[in-house]
Structures are given as C-alpha cells and as structure tokens.
Design a protein around this motif. Sequence first.
Motif, PDB file in Angstrom:
ATOM      1  N   PHE A 224       0.936  -1.066  -0.111  1.00 39.08           N
ATOM      2  CA  PHE A 224      -0.214   0.221   0.112  1.00 39.08           C
ATOM      3  C   PHE A 224       1.218   1.112  -0.128  1.00 39.08           C
ATOM      4  N   LEU A 225      -0.071   2.113  -0.565  1.00 36.06           N
ATOM      5  CA  LEU A 225       0.334   3.818  -0.192  1.00 36.06           C
ATOM      6  C   LEU A 225       0.717   4.960   0.796  1.00 36.06           C
ATOM      7  N   TYR A 226       0.721   5.131   1.197  1.00 34.75           N
ATOM      8  CA  TYR A 226       0.595   5.614   2.737  1.00 34.75           C
ATOM      9  C   TYR A 226       0.822   7.163   2.718  1.00 34.75           C
ATOM     10  N   LYS A 227       0.187   7.611   3.608  1.00 39.42           N
ATOM     11  CA  LYS A 227       0.460   9.219   4.285  1.00 39.42           C
ATOM     12  C   LYS A 227       0.277   9.268   5.959  1.00 39.42           C
ATOM     13  N   PHE A 228       1.611  10.309   6.224  1.00 37.04           N
ATOM     14  CA  PHE A 228       1.825  10.599   8.244  1.00 37.04           C
ATOM     15  C   PHE A 228       1.107  12.376   7.888  1.00 37.04           C
ATOM     16  N   VAL A 229      -0.046  12.948   8.698  1.00 35.90           N
ATOM     17  CA  VAL A 229       0.301  14.038   8.870  1.00 35.90           C
ATOM     18  C   VAL A 229       0.560  14.061  10.057  1.00 35.90           C
TER      19      VAL A 229
ATOM     20  N   VAL B   2      -4.284   5.507   4.864  1.00 34.31           N
ATOM     21  CA  VAL B   2      -3.848   4.256   3.651  1.00 34.31           C
ATOM     22  C   VAL B   2      -4.532   4.910   2.390  1.00 34.31           C
ATOM     23  N   ALA B   3      -3.936   5.166   1.601  1.00 31.71           N
ATOM     24  CA  ALA B   3      -4.112   5.228  -0.086  1.00 31.71           C
ATOM     25  C   ALA B   3      -5.866   4.829  -0.203  1.00 31.71           C
ATOM     26  N   LYS B   4      -6.879   4.720  -0.820  1.00 32.47           N
ATOM     27  CA  LYS B   4      -7.664   4.242  -1.612  1.00 32.47           C
ATOM     28  C   LYS B   4      -8.260   4.638  -2.718  1.00 32.47           C
ATOM     29  N   PHE B   5      -7.546   4.184  -4.313  1.00 28.95           N
ATOM     30  CA  PHE B   5      -7.805   4.859  -5.333  1.00 28.95           C
ATOM     31  C   PHE B   5      -9.785   4.296  -6.158  1.00 28.95           C
ATOM     32  N   HIS B   6      -9.916   5.305  -6.771  1.00 29.64           N
ATOM     33  CA  HIS B   6     -11.522   4.677  -7.068  1.00 29.64           C
ATOM     34  C   HIS B   6     -11.211   5.316  -8.725  1.00 29.64           C
ATOM     35  N   ASP B   7     -12.372   3.923  -9.850  1.00 29.24           N
ATOM     36  CA  ASP B   7     -11.476   4.146 -11.187  1.00 29.24           C
ATOM     37  C   ASP B   7     -12.408   5.656 -11.086  1.00 29.24           C
ATOM     38  N   ASP B   8     -12.789   6.819 -10.520  1.00 22.50           N
ATOM     39  CA  ASP B   8     -13.278   7.222 -11.365  1.00 22.50           C
ATOM     40  C   ASP B   8     -12.500   8.264 -11.385  1.00 22.50           C
TER      41      ASP B   8
ATOM     42  N   TRP C  22      -8.307   8.977   1.214  1.00 17.72           N
ATOM     43  CA  TRP C  22      -7.062   8.789   2.618  1.00 17.72           C
ATOM     44  C   TRP C  22      -8.082   8.357   3.671  1.00 17.72           C
ATOM     45  N   LEU C  23      -7.815   6.926   3.893  1.00 16.89           N
ATOM     46  CA  LEU C  23      -8.734   6.136   4.708  1.00 16.89           C
ATOM     47  C   LEU C  23      -7.501   6.046   6.055  1.00 16.89           C
ATOM     48  N   ALA C  24      -7.861   6.807   7.462  1.00 18.53           N
ATOM     49  CA  ALA C  24      -7.595   6.831   8.319  1.00 18.53           C
ATOM     50  C   ALA C  24      -7.226   5.294   9.157  1.00 18.53           C
TER      51      ALA C  24
ATOM     52  N   THR D  42     -11.426   2.190  12.826  1.00 18.90           N
ATOM     53  CA  THR D  42     -11.281   2.148  11.561  1.00 18.90           C
ATOM     54  C   THR D  42     -10.833   0.757  11.150  1.00 18.90           C
ATOM     55  N   THR D  43     -10.358  -0.006  12.195  1.00 20.80           N
ATOM     56  CA  THR D  43      -9.926  -0.854  12.221  1.00 20.80           C
ATOM     57  C   THR D  43      -9.527  -1.830  13.534  1.00 20.80           C
ATOM     58  N   GLY D  44     -10.281  -1.627  14.455  1.00 20.53           N
ATOM     59  CA  GLY D  44     -10.403  -2.714  15.730  1.00 20.53           C
ATOM     60  C   GLY D  44      -8.944  -2.571  16.554  1.00 20.53           C
ATOM     61  N   MET D  45      -7.623  -1.995  16.441  1.00 21.75           N
ATOM     62  CA  MET D  45      -5.939  -2.300  17.027  1.00 21.75           C
ATOM     63  C   MET D  45      -6.484  -1.401  17.480  1.00 21.75           C
ATOM     64  N   SER D  46      -5.558  -0.855  18.272  1.00 21.10           N
ATOM     65  CA  SER D  46      -5.012   0.111  19.567  1.00 21.10           C
ATOM     66  C   SER D  46      -3.990   0.369  18.872  1.00 21.10           C
ATOM     67  N   ASP D  47      -3.486   2.439  18.845  1.00 21.66           N
ATOM     68  CA  ASP D  47      -2.858   2.921  17.999  1.00 21.66           C
ATOM     69  C   ASP D  47      -1.716   2.476  18.026  1.00 21.66           C
ATOM     70  N   ALA D  48      -0.905   1.724  19.172  1.00 21.87           N
ATOM     71  CA  ALA D  48       0.645   0.729  19.042  1.00 21.87           C
ATOM     72  C   ALA D  48       0.114  -0.213  18.160  1.00 21.87           C
ATOM     73  N   GLU D  49      -0.287  -0.245  18.036  1.00 20.11           N
ATOM     74  CA  GLU D  49      -0.589  -1.770  17.615  1.00 20.11           C
ATOM     75  C   GLU D  49      -0.945  -1.671  16.044  1.00 20.11           C
ATOM     76  N   ILE D  50      -1.656  -0.414  15.099  1.00 23.95           N
ATOM     77  CA  ILE D  50      -1.716   0.067  14.098  1.00 23.95           C
ATOM     78  C   ILE D  50       0.334   0.297  13.347  1.00 23.95           C
ATOM     79  N   ARG D  51       0.754   0.677  14.811  1.00 29.34           N
ATOM     80  CA  ARG D  51       2.030   0.994  14.267  1.00 29.34           C
ATOM     81  C   ARG D  51       2.984  -0.095  13.518  1.00 29.34           C
ATOM     82  N   VAL D  52       2.553  -1.214  14.730  1.00 31.31           N
ATOM     83  CA  VAL D  52       3.527  -1.947  14.925  1.00 31.31           C
ATOM     84  C   VAL D  52       2.986  -3.211  13.423  1.00 31.31           C
ATOM     85  N   HIS D  53       1.245  -3.656  13.324  1.00 31.84           N
ATOM     86  CA  HIS D  53       0.983  -4.461  12.144  1.00 31.84           C
ATOM     87  C   HIS D  53       0.567  -3.260  11.304  1.00 31.84           C
ATOM     88  N   THR D  54       1.151  -1.956  10.642  1.00 33.94           N
ATOM     89  CA  THR D  54       0.957  -1.207   9.618  1.00 33.94           C
ATOM     90  C   THR D  54      -0.325  -1.963   8.634  1.00 33.94           C
ATOM     91  N   ARG D  55       0.883  -3.368   8.384  1.00 32.26           N
ATOM     92  CA  ARG D  55       0.128  -4.063   6.887  1.00 32.26           C
ATOM     93  C   ARG D  55      -1.193  -4.556   7.193  1.00 32.26           C
TER      94      ARG D  55
END
Length: 628
Positions: free
Chosen positions: A353-358, A380-386, A391-393, A398-411
């Motif tokens: 995937f393609l990611y962005k940090f703010v 993380v990026a979601k590209f639509h056909d139109d 950018w999906l947060a 949105t993930t059911g994971m903790s902030d720390a888990e998101i940073r370790v298991h980002t994929r």
Amino acid sequence: MDRDDLSFDEIDELISPRAEETDFDRVVDTALSRRGFLGGVMTFGLGTFLVGTTAMTRDAAAAEDRFGFAQVAANSDDTITVPEGFEWEQVVAWGDPIKPGAPAFDEATRGTAASQEMAFGDNNDGMSIFTKNGRSVLAVNNEYTNRKIMWGNNPEGKPASDDDISKGMMAHGVSVFEVARDDTGKWQVVIDSDLNRRITPQTEMDLTGPAAGHDLLKTAADPSGLKTKGTWNNCGNGETPWGTYLTCEENFNGYFSAADESHEVSAELKRYGVSSKDWGYGWAKVDERFDVSKNPNEPNRAGYVVEIDPFDPTSTPKKRTALGRFKHENAAVVLAPSGHAVVYLGDDERGEFLYKFVSHGVYAANGDNSDLLENGDLFVAKFHDDMRGEWLALTPDTTGMSDAEIRVHTRQAASKVGATTMDRPEWVAVNPTKAEAYVALTNNKNRGKKPNAGGDDTSANGPNPRVENHYGQIARWMPDNEDHAATGFSWNLFALAGNPDVHDDAYAGSENINSGNMFNSPDGMAFDSTGLLWIQTDGKYSNEGDFAGMGNNQMLAGDTVTGEIRRFLVGPKECEVTGICWSADRRTMFVGIQHPGERGDSHFPGGGTSVPRSGVFAVRRSDGGLIG
C-alpha cells in the motif's frame, strides 16, 4: 537453490507462496474492459487517465531549453554515460575511508569488520546533502551487500569466519560524512571532519511515538521497549524542512533466522516476510537478537523511518513509529498550508500500500521541530475508478486495533480498511512548484494472478491497470484544495513504462514512451528546483526480448506539464541507478550507482579485473553551469 543468490523479492515469494487466485485470461478480459482505463490506453485514447503529451508538437528549441541536455542513447557499456557537455567523477565508493585511521580499500581481503565500520558502506541507495555554515554533509544509505563480492576473497563467496559476517553487517546502515571541493574543483570526502560517522546495525537508537514502550517492542535486552540497536536495509530517504535526514528501513526481514529452521514464526511476522531460514547473511550466528526463535519481538523493532541529525554526530537516531512499520521505500516530506508536516510513504512489496502521515504539531520556522514526527495521524490510500481517491484513516475505530498495534502491524491495519493494493510503491516525489505528488509503481508480476501476502485481492485496478506488470508505471495525485493534508484527491497516470518496439498494446506503454526513451521499473524519483522530475530505474538490463532496446538501468528527466521524458544518464552493467541530490549552488548533481557486477559482468568503476564497487558520483556541466 542457493539462498545466497536470491533477491529480497525472491525471498518474499519463498516465505509466503500463494496459489494463483484467478484464471489469467479472465483477468485480462476484465482489465481490458475497464471503462476509460486499460482499453483507453491500448487505443491511446488517453483522456484524463494519462497526462497530456503536448510535448510531441512543442517547438524543439523550447524543449531543449527546458531540459538543458540532448538525450543519450540506451547502451550496455560498463561505465556511466552522460550527455555531451556533461562530465562525471567518483566521490566515494564502497570501502573508501570516511574516518581518520581507516585503511584504504584492499581488493584482496575486502577489509574487516573493524575497517568497514570506518569506511563507506556497500550498495548505497537514497541520499541527501545538507549545507550549514559553509560546510556540506552527505548522508547516504547503505542498503545491503553484494555477498559474493563482499566475501569474494573466500571460496564460493561465503563467509569464512564470524568477522566476515560482522564485516557484512557493518557495511549496512548509513554513511554520514563531510564533502568539499579540492583545489581542482572536484568533490572529496573530508576524512578528518568531526561530522563523519557510520550508523550501523549496532548503533543505539531511540524508539519514539505511539508504539514506543508497547509490549510488542519489549525484549529481554530491552524490557522498556524504548531502546533498540541499529538500522539496516536502508533503501530510500527523505529530508525535513528542519534539516534532519530520514532513512527508511525496507527489507529488514531477510536478516532474521533461527538455529532450528523448523521453528514456526507467528502469522504477524510472516506477513512481513520473517522466516526461520537463513538467507545467506548469517547475522543470528554473531548476534542472538536476530534469532527469531529466541527473540520473537526483535523484528517488531525494525521496519521504520529513522530520523538523524547530520550535523550532530553525538545525537541518537530516532525510530519514528508514528510513520508506521512496513518495507519503507522513502519518505517524502512536505508542509501543508496549515504548517502540519505531511509525509508520503510507500511499502515496496507486491500488492502492498501507499501511506500518508500528518503530524499533530505544526512546523515553526525558527522553533524546535525535533519531535514533529513523534505523533500524528496515519492514512492509507484508496484509489477509485472515477479518477478520485481518498486517504483512509488508520485508527482504533476503523481497524479495531490500538494505536500502538496499528504502528507495529501497519499492513494488517491497511488490509482491514480496504486500501488499494499497488504495484510495489517505490519512491514518492512531491512537486515543489505545484500541489501534486508522484509515486513510482515499479512492477508487479503477480498483478491479477496472486493475492498479496495478506490475502488481499490484486486484480487490475485504476492506477495498476496491467496484469502481470513487468514494466511499471508512475502515478500522480493532486490533493483537494491544494492541501497535502486533505483526505481527498484526484489522480491520473504520468507514464506507463513499456516497449513500443516489441508490443502494440498496453505493454507498449503510454504515448510519452517511445523507441528513444523507453525504460522499465521506475524506482527512485526526485524533483529539482525547476520542477523537472528525475526518474531512476532498477529493472531488467538484459537488453533482450521484452526489454530489447532499453540497455542498462538509467536516469531520465520528465516534464510533468507536457509529459515529455528524456534519458539523461545510463549506468554501468548490472547496476541500479538510485539516490540523487544537488549541491547548494545547484551546479553538481550527486547520483548513486548500486550493485554493479551483481551477476559477475562488471568491473565498474575501476575497470580491468578490479572488484566492482557501488558508489556516489558527481555529475556537472563542463561549463560549470546550473544543473537542476
């Protein structure tokens, strides 16, 4: 199969084999019928899908003024080829001393662990130059080693001792050193500079951000989860407006193993390609923390972006977990109108995937920005056909994971929100003249054939329109309201690489690809101050079959307004052209040459029967004029 001969991509395929998930012909038909996408490309009805190519009718003299050089021809020579009116010289090569007391490179022994720790590392990749108070410092990634060259003085090119293994380890990391022009105007390493240092897999580092101190980062050696040792497989890079260097850990997984190769690693580690097998580096034999059976959390402490102060050799590098953990290619930093730091990040594996940090904080021009990358929001990026995207947060909601888990298991987090699988996102480059960014999607032989390592669908999609993609493409996006912090964007493709001499369909490439400038596998990218996009390649250099006419890997320049692409440089045999930066006066371009002779058919830069060595080279105009 000799594990020592495997690339990191081949290692990934062996660790996580996936059965083909679709009927190939059906996937091709689906891709060809996508409204406005591959079918449009095949008939060259490009519309908004591909950038316009008005350069084809533009006045030739004006085009020459824009680029400032005449295109060089593709070739398979064992040297660097630059346009007429330009010249190049070697600045530093693997094994050259960068610290006082280091011995000169010895072709017979190829050095020791102790000498390598004081010398320029192997297989340089991303790099930046920093200038302050009249002094210039190069920070250069040393990604990995050509093992059969590193240990070429031994039978079969394998390590004969623990010191040999440690020598290979010390060739990884980052080389930081001062450079200056000598009396003849040539760039040289200032060996006795107090700014010079090697950052290696043994250098102490701080873990910062949301994952710091979490149980997933704790080990017996570091029960706090706040300190770690080293960085390795440093691929692309970035630099911040506050003057720090960002080095990106990519294929970190290939260095872990277990004494018992039947040991089963966890599913979480397997998603990142961690295995119990030794893939030829042997680090677990000299450092127990690389034995995944004894230290299963150690791989969780690698795969980050590391921030380094190039002008403070006593500073401790910081692993910025807020930017996520994956196979980082580079880190492209830009400031949003609000002052928030935005970092674009690619995960270089097939179907990732393609990611962005703010950042949460805002940049202060004359303030302390040292912790601006410690906390922020990850997307993380979601590209639509139109031709739109979002950018999906990645949050606990949105993930059911903790902030720390998101940073370790980002994929895993990105898979949960349904991000768009990409054709190996390599470097991202942000245009300094307008609000747009580009990503090199280097290739993906599994597109439309196999899922990614997490089981996500990889059918042909908007920015990745070709199944079994061996050529790659460059996508670009324009953030809403010209604000890189915005969550919405529009997108199109700048170029589809291909071979118009071999193919007459989508694999011929887009209209701005022709017999004279064709290439494959775009990888490194950077904009110069004028808004030209410099494109470096790491692809097939056979010059045969699908790749006939492309020659060695190369560097090209692209006009992102007209779409014209022109070849500027061709590298030596069997190399990757990677890493680019400019001197403060814009009269020197520094370019990296990685792994010449990886298959045994190059002796660059020394020629004759010399040991091939990666290195950094300075390119200048013969008349001393501006370049970039």
